[in-house]
Design a protein around this motif. Structure first.
Motif, PDB file in Angstrom:
ATOM      1  N   LEU A 217      -7.512 -86.806   2.520  1.00  0.00           N
ATOM      2  CA  LEU A 217      -8.580 -87.123   1.326  1.00  0.00           C
ATOM      3  C   LEU A 217      -9.218 -86.835   0.191  1.00  0.00           C
ATOM      4  N   ILE A 218      -9.534 -86.206  -0.659  1.00  0.00           N
ATOM      5  CA  ILE A 218     -10.110 -85.437  -1.411  1.00  0.00           C
ATOM      6  C   ILE A 218     -10.906 -86.157  -2.793  1.00  0.00           C
ATOM      7  N   GLY A 219     -12.209 -86.440  -2.810  1.00  0.00           N
ATOM      8  CA  GLY A 219     -12.749 -86.326  -4.175  1.00  0.00           C
ATOM      9  C   GLY A 219     -13.430 -85.342  -4.902  1.00  0.00           C
ATOM     10  N   SER A 220     -14.694 -85.699  -4.616  1.00  0.00           N
ATOM     11  CA  SER A 220     -15.423 -85.001  -5.025  1.00  0.00           C
ATOM     12  C   SER A 220     -14.628 -83.347  -5.795  1.00  0.00           C
TER      13      SER A 220
ATOM     14  N   PRO B  52     -23.478 -91.672  -3.881  1.00  0.00           N
ATOM     15  CA  PRO B  52     -24.788 -92.080  -3.487  1.00  0.00           C
ATOM     16  C   PRO B  52     -25.063 -89.196  -3.236  1.00  0.00           C
ATOM     17  N   THR B  53     -24.044 -89.442  -3.092  1.00  0.00           N
ATOM     18  CA  THR B  53     -24.391 -87.778  -2.514  1.00  0.00           C
ATOM     19  C   THR B  53     -23.827 -86.676  -3.716  1.00  0.00           C
TER      20      THR B  53
ATOM     21  N   ARG C 285     -17.674 -86.737   6.407  1.00  0.00           N
ATOM     22  CA  ARG C 285     -18.681 -87.353   6.789  1.00  0.00           C
ATOM     23  C   ARG C 285     -19.546 -87.906   7.724  1.00  0.00           C
TER      24      ARG C 285
ATOM     25  N   LYS D 201     -10.962 -98.082  -1.847  1.00  0.00           N
ATOM     26  CA  LYS D 201     -11.608 -97.710  -1.779  1.00  0.00           C
ATOM     27  C   LYS D 201     -12.646 -98.352  -1.580  1.00  0.00           C
TER      28      LYS D 201
ATOM     29  N   SER E 205     -13.223 -86.214   3.685  1.00  0.00           N
ATOM     30  CA  SER E 205     -14.855 -85.722   2.623  1.00  0.00           C
ATOM     31  C   SER E 205     -14.810 -84.358   3.074  1.00  0.00           C
ATOM     32  N   GLY E 206     -15.141 -83.455   2.136  1.00  0.00           N
ATOM     33  CA  GLY E 206     -15.822 -82.338   1.765  1.00  0.00           C
ATOM     34  C   GLY E 206     -15.368 -81.423   2.400  1.00  0.00           C
TER      35      GLY E 206
ATOM     36  N   GLU F 240      -9.590 -88.892  -4.679  1.00  0.00           N
ATOM     37  CA  GLU F 240      -9.928 -90.031  -5.004  1.00  0.00           C
ATOM     38  C   GLU F 240     -10.478 -90.401  -6.426  1.00  0.00           C
TER      39      GLU F 240
ATOM     40  N   PHE G  41     -15.720-101.233   0.624  1.00  0.00           N
ATOM     41  CA  PHE G  41     -16.749-101.758   2.455  1.00  0.00           C
ATOM     42  C   PHE G  41     -16.521-103.229   2.421  1.00  0.00           C
TER      43      PHE G  41
ATOM     44  N   GLU H 167     -10.968 -95.515   9.513  1.00  0.00           N
ATOM     45  CA  GLU H 167     -11.879 -94.960   9.082  1.00  0.00           C
ATOM     46  C   GLU H 167     -12.686 -94.565  10.404  1.00  0.00           C
TER      47      GLU H 167
ATOM     48  N   ASN I  52     -13.516 -88.928   9.265  1.00  0.00           N
ATOM     49  CA  ASN I  52     -14.492 -88.579   7.553  1.00  0.00           C
ATOM     50  C   ASN I  52     -15.646 -87.242   8.078  1.00  0.00           C
TER      51      ASN I  52
HETATM   52  O1  LIG Z   1     -19.525 -90.062  -0.980  1.00  0.00           O
HETATM   53  C1  LIG Z   1     -20.652 -90.275  -0.858  1.00  0.00           C
HETATM   54  O2  LIG Z   1     -21.892 -89.894  -1.523  1.00  0.00           O
HETATM   55  C2  LIG Z   1     -20.224 -91.381   0.121  1.00  0.00           C
HETATM   56  C3  LIG Z   1     -22.111 -91.693   0.915  1.00  0.00           C
HETATM   57  C4  LIG Z   1     -21.763 -92.823   1.693  1.00  0.00           C
HETATM   58  C5  LIG Z   1     -21.485 -93.409   1.960  1.00  0.00           C
HETATM   59  C6  LIG Z   1     -19.555 -92.868   1.911  1.00  0.00           C
HETATM   60  C7  LIG Z   1     -19.739 -91.641   0.890  1.00  0.00           C
HETATM   61  N1  LIG Z   1     -18.135 -91.548   0.906  1.00  0.00           N
HETATM   62  C8  LIG Z   1     -16.511 -91.739   1.135  1.00  0.00           C
HETATM   63  C9  LIG Z   1     -16.203 -90.969   1.135  1.00  0.00           C
HETATM   64  O3  LIG Z   1     -15.258 -91.770   2.608  1.00  0.00           O
HETATM   65  C10 LIG Z   1     -15.615 -90.084  -0.259  1.00  0.00           C
HETATM   66  O4  LIG Z   1     -15.721 -90.805  -1.060  1.00  0.00           O
HETATM   67  C11 LIG Z   1     -14.171 -89.323   0.251  1.00  0.00           C
HETATM   68  O5  LIG Z   1     -13.863 -89.084   1.897  1.00  0.00           O
HETATM   69  C12 LIG Z   1     -13.920 -88.478  -0.058  1.00  0.00           C
HETATM   70  O6  LIG Z   1     -15.031 -87.188   0.193  1.00  0.00           O
HETATM   71  P1  LIG Z   1     -15.332 -86.050  -0.646  1.00  0.00           P
HETATM   72  O7  LIG Z   1     -13.918 -85.452  -1.455  1.00  0.00           O
HETATM   73  O8  LIG Z   1     -16.326 -85.296  -0.159  1.00  0.00           O
HETATM   74  O9  LIG Z   1     -15.176 -86.815  -2.644  1.00  0.00           O
END
Ligand SMILES: O=C(O)c1ccccc1NCC(=O)[C@H](O)[C@H](O)COP(=O)(O)O
Length: 261
Positions: free
Chosen positions: A235-238, A59-60, A186, A114, A215-216, A53, A116, A163, A184
């Motif tokens: 799916l990997i972002g952070s 926000p986090t 999260r 990505k 996420s995570g 991603e 909403f 999702e 997800n």
């Molecule tokens: O990533 C956030 O802080 C967040 C906060 C509120 C609603 C959605 C949020 N993220 C959306 C996602 O689905 C993630 O960006 C995506 O799954 C990647 O997650 P990560 O690998 O933990 O960054």
């Protein structure tokens, strides 16, 4: 139902901004790059099928990643990403439809938009290969119906990633016709991340669904854990964006063996 009081304030703010964002006047007609073909190619090459991603902030997340999205995306693809997710949400994630269009023109893998999306006209803001629809958000009052939005997205040529976070949401996704489901990790109520979510929800998903753990996911051990629990893709972002994007992508898309105990 209006469940907005059951979600975190940041998420309520995301929803409110999404309600205010308009759509486009025309209708897009997309020739989509296939996600399943991209996942198959990754498997054949010995890579973990991963959607990485381009996530400037969230926000986090502390601070903001100022790297050029096209350079980041190219580094991800060159280092093993099967597909990309590009944020188009501007207020909370620093994304834009223009960024997605630039990235999609620069690489040849499928691109997930990505955002909403709550209303059909919002599908027409930019062409992508997949769009995200979130069960929880589409249970809110005043949003379009999930099944109608899936049909509207497919009519435009998009593939749809639906999702879910709980088994009940997976059931709603399947009832609405979802073929690609992301679980997800999260929790949008508390913003906690727990990989056990995927492990407990995945067994409820039929084999004919393409199942993505979201996420995570931070380490090769997390990758292995999600794959062992049944993820067809991740799916990997952070964990990709934080630091050296090329090295992170390579580390998380290259499978590792568990050492013998
Ligand atoms: O990533 C956030 O802080 C967040 C906060 C509120 C609603 C959605 C949020 N993220 C959306 C996602 O689905 C993630 O960006 C995506 O799954 C990647 O997650 P990560 O690998 O933990 O960054």
């Amino acid at each position: 139902m209006d469940a907005s009081d059951e979600i975190a304030p940041d998420v309520r703010s995301i929803l409110s901004a999404a309600r205010d964002r308009g759509g486009a006047s025309g209708t897009v007609d997309v020739t989509a790059r296939s996600l399943s073909a991209a996942f198959d190619r990754a498997e054949r090459d010995g890579r973990v099928p991963t959607i990485t991603e381009v996530k400037p902030t969230s926000p986090t997340t502390e601070g903001r990643h100022d790297g050029d999205p096209v350079e980041l995306a190219t580094a991800m693809v060159e280092n093993g990403a099967a597909a990309l997710s590009v944020l188009t949400e501007p207020e909370h994630f620093g994304g834009s439809p223009e960024t997605l269009a630039r990235v999609r023109a620069a690489v040849d893998v499928p691109i997930l938009r990505k955002d909403f999306v709550l209303h059909e006209a919002q599908l027409d803001v930019v062409e992508a290969d997949l769009v995200l629809l979130i069960v929880r958000f589409l249970e809110e009052d005043g949003t379009d119906d999930l099944e109608d939005l899936i049909d509207a997205a497919r009519d435009r040529g998009f593939q749809v990633l639906v999702e879910a976070h709980a088994r009940s949401e997976v059931a709603a996704a399947v009832d609405a016709g979802a073929e690609i489901i992301g679980v997800n990790n999260r929790d949008l109520a508390k913003l906690d991340v727990d990989l056990e979510t995927f492990e407990s929800v995945a067994p409820a998903v039929d084999d004919d669904v393409t199942l993505i753990a979201e996420s995570g996911i931070e380490t090769p051990a997390d990758v292995q854990r999600m794959r062992a629990a049944g993820a067809d893709g991740l799916l990997i972002g952070s964990a990709i964006m934080d630091g050296d994007v090329a090295a992170n992508t390579q580390a998380l898309t290259t499978p590792t063996e568990t050492p013998n105990q």
